[in-house]
Design an enzyme around this catalytic site. Sequence first.
Site, PDB file in Angstrom:
ATOM      1  N   CYS A 169     -33.166 -10.328  -7.463  1.00 18.69           N
ATOM      2  CA  CYS A 169     -32.079 -11.264  -7.759  1.00 18.69           C
ATOM      3  C   CYS A 169     -31.585 -12.020  -6.527  1.00 18.69           C
ATOM      4  O   CYS A 169     -30.722 -12.898  -6.643  1.00 18.69           O
ATOM      5  CB  CYS A 169     -30.936 -10.510  -8.425  1.00 18.69           C
ATOM      6  SG  CYS A 169     -31.490  -9.504  -9.816  1.00 18.69           S
ATOM      7  N   HIS A 309     -21.966 -12.531  -6.524  1.00 16.71           N
ATOM      8  CA  HIS A 309     -23.131 -12.105  -7.288  1.00 16.71           C
ATOM      9  C   HIS A 309     -22.677 -11.668  -8.680  1.00 16.71           C
ATOM     10  O   HIS A 309     -23.272 -12.056  -9.677  1.00 16.71           O
ATOM     11  CB  HIS A 309     -23.852 -10.979  -6.555  1.00 16.71           C
ATOM     12  CG  HIS A 309     -25.140 -10.562  -7.171  1.00 16.71           C
ATOM     13  ND1 HIS A 309     -26.167 -11.452  -7.427  1.00 16.71           N
ATOM     14  CD2 HIS A 309     -25.574  -9.345  -7.603  1.00 16.71           C
ATOM     15  CE1 HIS A 309     -27.176 -10.802  -7.991  1.00 16.71           C
ATOM     16  NE2 HIS A 309     -26.841  -9.527  -8.110  1.00 16.71           N
ATOM     17  N   GLU A 320     -19.211  -5.111  -4.567  1.00 15.69           N
ATOM     18  CA  GLU A 320     -19.065  -6.450  -3.998  1.00 15.69           C
ATOM     19  C   GLU A 320     -17.612  -6.731  -3.649  1.00 15.69           C
ATOM     20  O   GLU A 320     -17.316  -7.346  -2.608  1.00 15.69           O
ATOM     21  CB  GLU A 320     -19.597  -7.518  -4.959  1.00 15.69           C
ATOM     22  CG  GLU A 320     -19.597  -8.900  -4.336  1.00 15.69           C
ATOM     23  CD  GLU A 320     -20.350  -9.947  -5.137  1.00 15.69           C
ATOM     24  OE1 GLU A 320     -20.566 -11.064  -4.607  1.00 15.69           O
ATOM     25  OE2 GLU A 320     -20.722  -9.665  -6.297  1.00 15.69           O
ATOM     26  N   LYS A 341     -21.881 -15.851 -13.980  1.00 14.84           N
ATOM     27  CA  LYS A 341     -22.826 -15.145 -14.854  1.00 14.84           C
ATOM     28  C   LYS A 341     -22.235 -14.812 -16.221  1.00 14.84           C
ATOM     29  O   LYS A 341     -22.976 -14.493 -17.142  1.00 14.84           O
ATOM     30  CB  LYS A 341     -23.351 -13.893 -14.162  1.00 14.84           C
ATOM     31  CG  LYS A 341     -24.271 -14.197 -12.972  1.00 14.84           C
ATOM     32  CD  LYS A 341     -24.815 -12.933 -12.356  1.00 14.84           C
ATOM     33  CE  LYS A 341     -25.826 -13.232 -11.247  1.00 14.84           C
ATOM     34  NZ  LYS A 341     -25.199 -13.753 -10.024  1.00 14.84           N
ATOM     35  N   HIS A 346     -27.434 -13.437 -16.332  1.00 20.13           N
ATOM     36  CA  HIS A 346     -28.006 -13.228 -15.003  1.00 20.13           C
ATOM     37  C   HIS A 346     -29.423 -13.778 -14.989  1.00 20.13           C
ATOM     38  O   HIS A 346     -30.335 -13.231 -15.609  1.00 20.13           O
ATOM     39  CB  HIS A 346     -28.010 -11.738 -14.675  1.00 20.13           C
ATOM     40  CG  HIS A 346     -28.409 -11.433 -13.264  1.00 20.13           C
ATOM     41  ND1 HIS A 346     -28.772 -12.405 -12.354  1.00 20.13           N
ATOM     42  CD2 HIS A 346     -28.498 -10.249 -12.598  1.00 20.13           C
ATOM     43  CE1 HIS A 346     -29.072 -11.848 -11.210  1.00 20.13           C
ATOM     44  NE2 HIS A 346     -28.912 -10.527 -11.327  1.00 20.13           N
ATOM     45  N   PHE A 405     -32.242  -5.807  -6.653  1.00 16.25           N
ATOM     46  CA  PHE A 405     -32.861  -4.485  -6.683  1.00 16.25           C
ATOM     47  C   PHE A 405     -33.775  -4.349  -5.471  1.00 16.25           C
ATOM     48  O   PHE A 405     -34.444  -5.304  -5.063  1.00 16.25           O
ATOM     49  CB  PHE A 405     -33.691  -4.304  -7.950  1.00 16.25           C
ATOM     50  CG  PHE A 405     -32.887  -4.074  -9.210  1.00 16.25           C
ATOM     51  CD1 PHE A 405     -31.528  -3.856  -9.176  1.00 16.25           C
ATOM     52  CD2 PHE A 405     -33.526  -4.057 -10.440  1.00 16.25           C
ATOM     53  CE1 PHE A 405     -30.794  -3.634 -10.340  1.00 16.25           C
ATOM     54  CE2 PHE A 405     -32.812  -3.835 -11.608  1.00 16.25           C
ATOM     55  CZ  PHE A 405     -31.446  -3.623 -11.553  1.00 16.25           C
TER      56      PHE A 405
END
Length: 419
Positions: A169, A309, A320, A341, A346, A405
């Site tokens: 991502c 994010h 975050e 998002k 996403h 990830f």
Amino acid sequence: MASNWTERRVVVTGLGVVTPLGHQVEAFWQNLLAGQCGINRITAFDASGFDTQIAGEVRNFDPTPALPSPKEIRRTDRYSQFGVYAAWQAMQDCGADFNQLNRDEIGVIIGSGIGGLETTTAQVKVLLERGPGRLSPFMIPMLISNMASGLFSMYHNLRGPNFATCSACATANHAIGEAWRTIKMGEAQMMFAGGAEATIVPIGIGGFCAMRAMSTRNDDPQRASRPFDKERDGFVMGEGAGVLVLEELEHAKQRGGKIYCEIVGYGNTADAYHLTAPSPNGEGAARCMQMALRGAGLSPADISYINAHGTATPQGDVCETQAIKTVFGEHSRKLAVSSTKGATGHMLGAAGAVEMTVCALAIKHGVVPPTINLLVPDPECDLDYVANTAREMPVNAIINNSFGFGGHNSSIAARKFVG
């Protein structure tokens, strides 16, 4: 031309997107500001047997304007079509006469987190049902994750640096950062940079379902993606692409290009912690934002807005938030922070570029898009997330965060252009 790489400045001169909220930048932007949501029940296949049956699909998409022929469309995976179309849009938007430019100095970095999953799925079916002799000779070129970048350079004879990033991502933000670095180092004058993804296929949805990473709020798709909300239960898959034109400042000025903003810093760190979980307290994300600020020569107090994010996973949103507090201290209470998002889902390897487009437009227009579906405050997520309604405000400098990830972190710092 500036001779020292530190003196070379890099500006954004073109934007292109394909999203669940629109296939053109202006439509996407207006829908985003209006608090619209592009998430609904999956129509690409029968998802009734899956735990998650919702996604942010790109519907009624026609790649024809950006690809040279119907035959080429048939030989191109959906993710590549998205990427090429977004790059073509950005090319139109930047207003350059490419016949007057040196194409040896124009490059492309369009990444993908997963690549041609639709092609992979279809060809595995052919292999199992009809045997290896019936596999398509275009299978490999269609599925590899560098092909959107390669195709766009071929279609437009762009002979500068060309590759693809692949960092889950964080992919598109890494593409933008590496394009910025390429121009700063004098290795190109103009770069097309971003990411593309098309993973709303059974194996893609099934794989993330198996991880229990996605929302199962199937009865309420429009409110399923809930970044920073106490009742969030995972992310919602999206698809699409975003591509920006980055350009050396003097090159842009000489041709009279319009300028959205200036990119001034790039952070790139690793958590070195876990396959999928962020490092405790967002330590890796914090170092990433600090790196971007250092490179930009900005202090935390200079930042007006962070595009987070913010995927709506229980752990990720808290980490975050903690990272932002670590980096910005007391100023974190004065920052506008939002995640888009909730509106798009996403978009994985495309997310960072679509969100960097949002940042460029926020700087240009002085308005920050909302975090929709933020209805129940989470005590652990206690910053100003611009809940549910867009906000007009001066946006002088931003941070755009993408974390993937594998512990991949990427942050881009940009500011309003001042000649």
